[in-house]
Design a protein around this motif. Structure first.
Motif, PDB file in Angstrom:
ATOM      1  N   GLY B 246     -23.201 -43.152 -16.255  1.00  0.00           N
ATOM      2  CA  GLY B 246     -22.372 -43.499 -17.407  1.00  0.00           C
ATOM      3  C   GLY B 246     -21.824 -42.259 -18.083  1.00  0.00           C
ATOM      4  N   PHE B 247     -22.670 -41.225 -18.225  1.00  0.00           N
ATOM      5  CA  PHE B 247     -22.199 -40.006 -18.887  1.00  0.00           C
ATOM      6  C   PHE B 247     -21.219 -39.240 -18.013  1.00  0.00           C
ATOM      7  CE2 PHE B 247     -25.316 -40.578 -22.202  1.00  0.00           C
ATOM      8  CZ  PHE B 247     -24.580 -40.134 -23.277  1.00  0.00           C
ATOM      9  N   ALA B 248     -21.432 -39.261 -16.676  1.00  0.00           N
ATOM     10  CA  ALA B 248     -20.476 -38.593 -15.790  1.00  0.00           C
ATOM     11  C   ALA B 248     -19.091 -39.191 -16.004  1.00  0.00           C
ATOM     12  CB  ALA B 248     -20.916 -38.758 -14.338  1.00  0.00           C
ATOM     13  N   LEU B 249     -19.036 -40.525 -16.062  1.00  0.00           N
ATOM     14  CA  LEU B 249     -17.738 -41.179 -16.236  1.00  0.00           C
ATOM     15  C   LEU B 249     -17.187 -40.956 -17.640  1.00  0.00           C
ATOM     16  CD1 LEU B 249     -18.423 -44.420 -14.264  1.00  0.00           C
ATOM     17  CD2 LEU B 249     -16.705 -42.707 -13.781  1.00  0.00           C
ATOM     18  N   LEU B 250     -18.079 -41.006 -18.633  1.00  0.00           N
ATOM     19  CA  LEU B 250     -17.615 -40.801 -20.007  1.00  0.00           C
ATOM     20  C   LEU B 250     -16.990 -39.420 -20.155  1.00  0.00           C
ATOM     21  CD1 LEU B 250     -17.536 -41.980 -22.881  1.00  0.00           C
ATOM     22  CD2 LEU B 250     -19.668 -40.815 -23.324  1.00  0.00           C
ATOM     23  N   LEU B 251     -17.655 -38.397 -19.584  1.00  0.00           N
ATOM     24  CA  LEU B 251     -17.118 -37.043 -19.678  1.00  0.00           C
ATOM     25  C   LEU B 251     -15.774 -36.958 -18.977  1.00  0.00           C
ATOM     26  CD1 LEU B 251     -20.254 -34.828 -19.032  1.00  0.00           C
ATOM     27  CD2 LEU B 251     -18.955 -35.002 -21.129  1.00  0.00           C
ATOM     28  N   ARG B 252     -15.672 -37.589 -17.815  1.00  0.00           N
ATOM     29  CA  ARG B 252     -14.424 -37.497 -17.079  1.00  0.00           C
ATOM     30  C   ARG B 252     -13.284 -38.214 -17.808  1.00  0.00           C
ATOM     31  NH1 ARG B 252     -13.935 -35.048 -12.154  1.00  0.00           N
ATOM     32  NH2 ARG B 252     -15.870 -35.361 -11.045  1.00  0.00           N
ATOM     33  N   VAL B 253     -13.574 -39.415 -18.317  1.00  0.00           N
ATOM     34  CA  VAL B 253     -12.525 -40.129 -19.043  1.00  0.00           C
ATOM     35  C   VAL B 253     -12.150 -39.345 -20.295  1.00  0.00           C
ATOM     36  CG1 VAL B 253     -11.990 -42.206 -20.343  1.00  0.00           C
ATOM     37  CG2 VAL B 253     -13.159 -42.394 -18.180  1.00  0.00           C
ATOM     38  N   ALA B 254     -13.166 -38.870 -21.009  1.00  0.00           N
ATOM     39  CA  ALA B 254     -12.897 -38.223 -22.288  1.00  0.00           C
ATOM     40  C   ALA B 254     -12.135 -36.919 -22.117  1.00  0.00           C
ATOM     41  CB  ALA B 254     -14.201 -37.979 -23.040  1.00  0.00           C
ATOM     42  N   PHE B 255     -12.497 -36.125 -21.107  1.00  0.00           N
ATOM     43  CA  PHE B 255     -11.913 -34.775 -21.042  1.00  0.00           C
ATOM     44  C   PHE B 255     -10.926 -34.589 -19.893  1.00  0.00           C
ATOM     45  CE2 PHE B 255     -16.016 -34.031 -23.237  1.00  0.00           C
ATOM     46  CZ  PHE B 255     -15.459 -33.796 -24.470  1.00  0.00           C
ATOM     47  N   SER B 256     -10.957 -35.459 -18.866  1.00  0.00           N
ATOM     48  CA  SER B 256      -9.973 -35.322 -17.799  1.00  0.00           C
ATOM     49  C   SER B 256      -8.771 -36.213 -18.049  1.00  0.00           C
ATOM     50  CB  SER B 256     -10.583 -35.718 -16.452  1.00  0.00           C
ATOM     51  OG  SER B 256     -11.053 -34.610 -15.775  1.00  0.00           O
ATOM     52  N   ALA B 257      -9.029 -37.428 -18.557  1.00  0.00           N
ATOM     53  CA  ALA B 257      -7.931 -38.388 -18.688  1.00  0.00           C
ATOM     54  C   ALA B 257      -7.255 -38.272 -20.049  1.00  0.00           C
ATOM     55  CB  ALA B 257      -8.443 -39.802 -18.469  1.00  0.00           C
ATOM     56  N   VAL B 258      -8.039 -38.277 -21.123  1.00  0.00           N
ATOM     57  CA  VAL B 258      -7.420 -38.336 -22.450  1.00  0.00           C
ATOM     58  C   VAL B 258      -8.016 -37.295 -23.406  1.00  0.00           C
ATOM     59  CG1 VAL B 258      -6.687 -40.728 -22.339  1.00  0.00           C
ATOM     60  CG2 VAL B 258      -8.994 -40.224 -23.036  1.00  0.00           C
ATOM     61  N   PRO B 259      -7.970 -35.995 -23.063  1.00  0.00           N
ATOM     62  CA  PRO B 259      -8.616 -34.998 -23.930  1.00  0.00           C
ATOM     63  C   PRO B 259      -8.070 -34.993 -25.363  1.00  0.00           C
ATOM     64  CG  PRO B 259      -7.300 -33.952 -22.232  1.00  0.00           C
ATOM     65  CD  PRO B 259      -7.389 -35.380 -21.879  1.00  0.00           C
TER      66      PRO B 259
END
Lengths: 101, 494
Positions: B246-259
Motif C-alpha cells: 500500500g505504501f509503495a503505491l501511495l508513494l508512487r501515486v503521490a510523488f510520481s503521478a501528482v506531486p
C-alpha cells in the motif's frame, strides 16, 4: 435526443450512490455484497461511456479487467459467506460480533 | 518488450503453481516438503533480487510496468516477508488443512505485491491490489473451523470490496478527465488536471482504496478485528507485505503521478497521519489480545508513515522507506513469536504470554526485541526510521504550526506506545499470576525465521547506513522524468 456523456455519468453516479447506500444501510451480508457489485458496475458504465465519448479504447480494456476481478472476488466472497452461514446459521452483520476486546 | 524485467514475478508465479501441483503427487505425510520447496525457492529469488548489483531499469507493457530503484527496494522486502511467513508455516504444516494451497496463496499474494511495487499505471495498480486483497480474503479465513477466523475473513471481504469499489470508480473518473491512466502522462499534465474537479474527486476516491490497504483513519476499522481473527502467519504477512505494498503505491501515486497536488494536499495527509497515530496508540492501551494490540500498533505505525509522506520532501520519502525496512523485520520477528505461542496455548491473550521468559528464553527475547524496536528505542531498527521521520517533519515545524503539532503528537504517540508495548514485556518476564511453566518447543524453520528477523533488527539498528542509502536512492527515483523536464525548478522535491 441522443443521450450524451453526462447522461451516462449521472446514471453511473446514481448506481454508485445506490451501492454505497446499500452497503451502509442493509444488514444481510448477501445484499451488502450485491450492493458492492453495483458499485463496481457503476464504474464499468462510467468507463465505457468515457471510452466511447473520448474515442479512447483504454477504458473498455479496463472494464474487462474489472469484470474479471469482480468475478474472482464474488467466487471467494460467496464461498466465505456460505462457510460463515454453515458455522453460525446466520448471514447478518449483527451476528459478526465475536471479535472485540 | 523486455520480458526479463518481469523475471521475478514470472518465477514466483511458477513457484506457486509448482507448489500447487506438487500437492497432487506428494503423499500427505510429506506435505511439509512443499513448505521447504517454497521457502528455498523464495530464498534463492531473494538473494538473486538483492544480490544483483545494478538491476537494469526499464519499463514494460508500454510504460505500465516500471523497474527502478524504488521497485527493487520494495521487492526485496516483499520476498523477505514471504520467506519468513512460509518458514513460520512449516512447523504447523500438519495442522493446516490444505497446506499446499496456503503456501501457494502466499506466493500469489507476493506476486501481487511485486507487481504493486512496479505499477506505473492506475490499471496495473488496481489489478495488483486486487490480487493481493482477494488472496488475503482466503488467507485470513483459512482456519475455517474457528469462527473468529471466518468472521475476520468476512469483515475483510466487505471492507476490502468496498474500498476497491471506491477505487475503481475513482480510476474511472481519473481516466475520464485525464484520458490516460499512466502516472508519467498524468504528471506531465497535472497543472491542468489539478483544476478539474472530476479528476480531484477521482484521485480522492483512489486514495480511499490505498488508505484501506495501509489501515489509515478513517479506513482502519477492519484492522484490529482482522489482525485478531486471522491465523497468526497471515496476520504477519498482512502487517508487513500488504501494508508495504500500500505504501509503495501511495508513494508512487503521490510523488510520481501528482506531486504538485500532493504538495497542495500535504496538510490533509498530515492531519490524517496525526489522527491515525493517536487513534492507534490510544486504542491499543486497553487491549488484552496481543494480536489485536498489534492491529492497533499497525494503525499507529501507518500514522507515522503518513507523516513522512506529508513532509513532501526527499528526506520525508527516504524516512518512510527506511522506516518500512526496519518495520518489516521488527514486525516479522514479533509475529514469529506470536505464531508459536498462540499455536501452543490456543489463545492470543496477554496471559498466554505470561512467564514466557522462563518457558522459552529465545521466544521471549525475540518478542522483547521486536516490541522495543517498535517503540523506537535505540539501537534497534525501529529507532532510525522514526528518527529520520520526525526529523523530516521537524524541518517544516519552524515555518508551519501544523507540522509542529504533528511533531508533538508523534512524540506523545511514542510515549503512549512505550506503555502498551512494555505491558506485554512485563507479562513475559514479571507475570502477576503463576503461569504454566512448561517449556515451549520451537521448531527449526521458526528458529531460522526468527534468527533472520532478529539479526536484521539488530544489524539495521547498529549499521543503518546501507538501508538509508538504498532508501535515498529509491526515493530519488520517485520524481517523474517528464515532470522535471516540464518544470526545471521543482517545487516538491528539493
Amino acid at each position: 435526443m441522443t443521450p450524451g456523456l453526462h447522461h451516462y455519468l449521472i446514471v453511473s453516479a446514481l448506481l454508485f450512490s445506490l451501492g454505497v447506500f446499500g452497503v451502509v444501510s442493509r444488514r444481510s451480508l448477501l445484499v451488502i455484497y450485491m450492493s458492492l457489485e453495483l458499485m463496481l458496475n457503476a464504474a464499468n458504465l462510467a468507463l465505457v461511456a468515457f471510452s466511447q465519448f473520448n474515442n479512447n479504447l483504454d477504458g473498455q480494456v479496463m472494464v474487462f479487467f474489472i469484470i474479471t476481478v469482480a468475478a474472482a472476488e464474488v467466487a471467494v466472497g460467496l464461498a466465505l459467506i456460505v462457510a460463515l452461514y454453515r458455522k453460525r446459521r446466520s448471514a447478518h452483520v449483527e451476528d459478526l460480533t465475536s471479535l472485540k476486546y | 518488450m523486455n520480458y526479463s524485467l518481469l523475471s521475478l514475478e514470472i518465477l514466483v508465479t511458477l513457484l506457486g503453481v509448482a507448489v500447487l501441483l506438487g500437492d497432487l503427487w506428494i503423499p500427505s505425510s510429506a506435505r511439509r516438503l512443499l513448505g521447504y520447496v517454497a521457502a528455498t525457492g523464495i530464498g534463492i529469488l531473494l538473494t538473486y533480487a538483492v544480490g544483483t548489483a545494478a538491476p537494469p531499469d526499464g519499463t514494460a507493457f508500454g510504460g505500465m510496468f516500471v523497474v527502478d530503484a524504488l521497485s527493487n527496494y520494495f521487492k526485496g522486502f516483499f520476498l523477505l516477508s514471504a520467506l519468513v511467513v512460509v518458514l513460520l508455516t512449516i512447523g504447523s504444516s500438519e495442522s493446516i488443512s490444505g497446506y499446499a494451497e496456503y503456501c501457494a496463496l502466499i506466493l500469489f499474494a507476493t506476486v501481487g505485491m511485486l507487481f504493486a511495487a512496479s505499477a506505473n499505471d492506475f490499471v496495473l495498480m488496481f489489478v495488483a491490489l486486487e490480487l493481493i486483497t482477494v488472496t488475503f480474503f482466503i488467507l485470513v479465513s483459512y482456519s475455517r473451523n474457528r469462527s473468529g477466523s471466518l468472521e475476520a475473513g468476512v469483515k475483510y471481504l466487505i471492507m476490502g470490496a468496498l474500498a476497491s469499489g471506491f477505487m475503481v470508480f475513482g480510476i474511472a473518473l481519473i481516466f475520464g478527465s485525464a484520458g490516460t491512466t499512466q502516472f508519467y502522462e498524468i504528471a506531465a499534465r497535472q497543472t491542468e488536471l489539478g483544476r478539474s474537479p472530476v479528476f480531484l474527486i477521482g484521485l480522492l476516491l483512489t486514495l480511499v482504496g490505498l488508505g484501506f490497504k495501509i489501515a489509515a483513519v478513517p479506513f482502519q476499522m477492519w484492522a484490529p478485528d482482522v489482525y485478531q481473527g486471522a491465523p497468526a502467519t497471515t496476520t504477519a504477512f498482512l502487517a508487513t507485505g500488504s501494508k508495504a505494498a500500500g505504501f509503495a503505491l501511495l508513494l508512487r501515486v503521490a510523488f510520481s503521478a501528482v506531486p504538485d497536488i500532493t504538495a497542495h494536499w500535504s496538510r490533509l495527509i498530515l492531519g490524517l497521519g496525526v489522527v491515525t497515530l493517536l487513534y492507534g496508540s490510544l486504542c491499543a492501551i486497553p487491549q488484552r489480545s496481543v494480536k489485536r494490540l498489534m492491529g492497533y500498533s499497525s494503525i499507529a505505525n501507518a500514522g507515522y508513515l503518513l507523516l513522512g509522506v506529508a513532509a513532501v520532501s526527499l528526506n520525508g520519502s527516504t524516512a518512510v522507506l527506511t522506516y518500512l525496512g526496519g518495520y518489516i523485520f521488527t514486525v516479522l520477528a514479533g509475529f514469529a513469536v506470536i505464531a508459536v505461542v498462540t499455536a501452543q496455548s490456543n489463545s492470543d491473550d496477554v496471559s498466554a504470554f505470561a512467564g514466557l521468559g522462563q518457558r522459552s528464553p529465545l521466544l521471549a527475547t525475540g518478542l522483547t526485541v521486536s516490541l522495543v524496536s517498535l517503540a523506537g528505542i535505540p539501537p534497534l531498527a525501529g529507532f532510525f526510521g522514526k528518527f529520520l521521520l520526525l526529523k523530516s517533519i521537524a524541518a517544516h515545524a519552524g515555518s508551519e504550526r501544523l507540522y509542529l503539532v504533528a511533531l508533538l503528537a508523534a512524540c506523545v504517540g511514542v510515549v503512549i506506545s512505550l506503555y502498551y508495548y512494555f505491558g506485554v514485556v512485563r507479562a513475559m518476564f514479571w507475570p502477576r499470576t503463576v503461569a504454566d511453566l512448561t517449556p515451549i518447543p520451537v521448531d527449526g524453520p521458526t528458529r531460522l525465521a526468527l534468527g533472520i528477523c532478529l539479526i536484521g533488527v539488530l544489524y539495521l539498528g547498529v549499521f543503518p547506513n546501507a538501508l538509508v542509502q538504498g532508501a535515498k536512492q529509491a526515493a530519488a527515483g520517485l520524481v517523474p522524468q517528464t515532470a522535471i523536464a516540464a518544470q526545471p525548478v521543482h517545487a516538491v522535491h528539493h
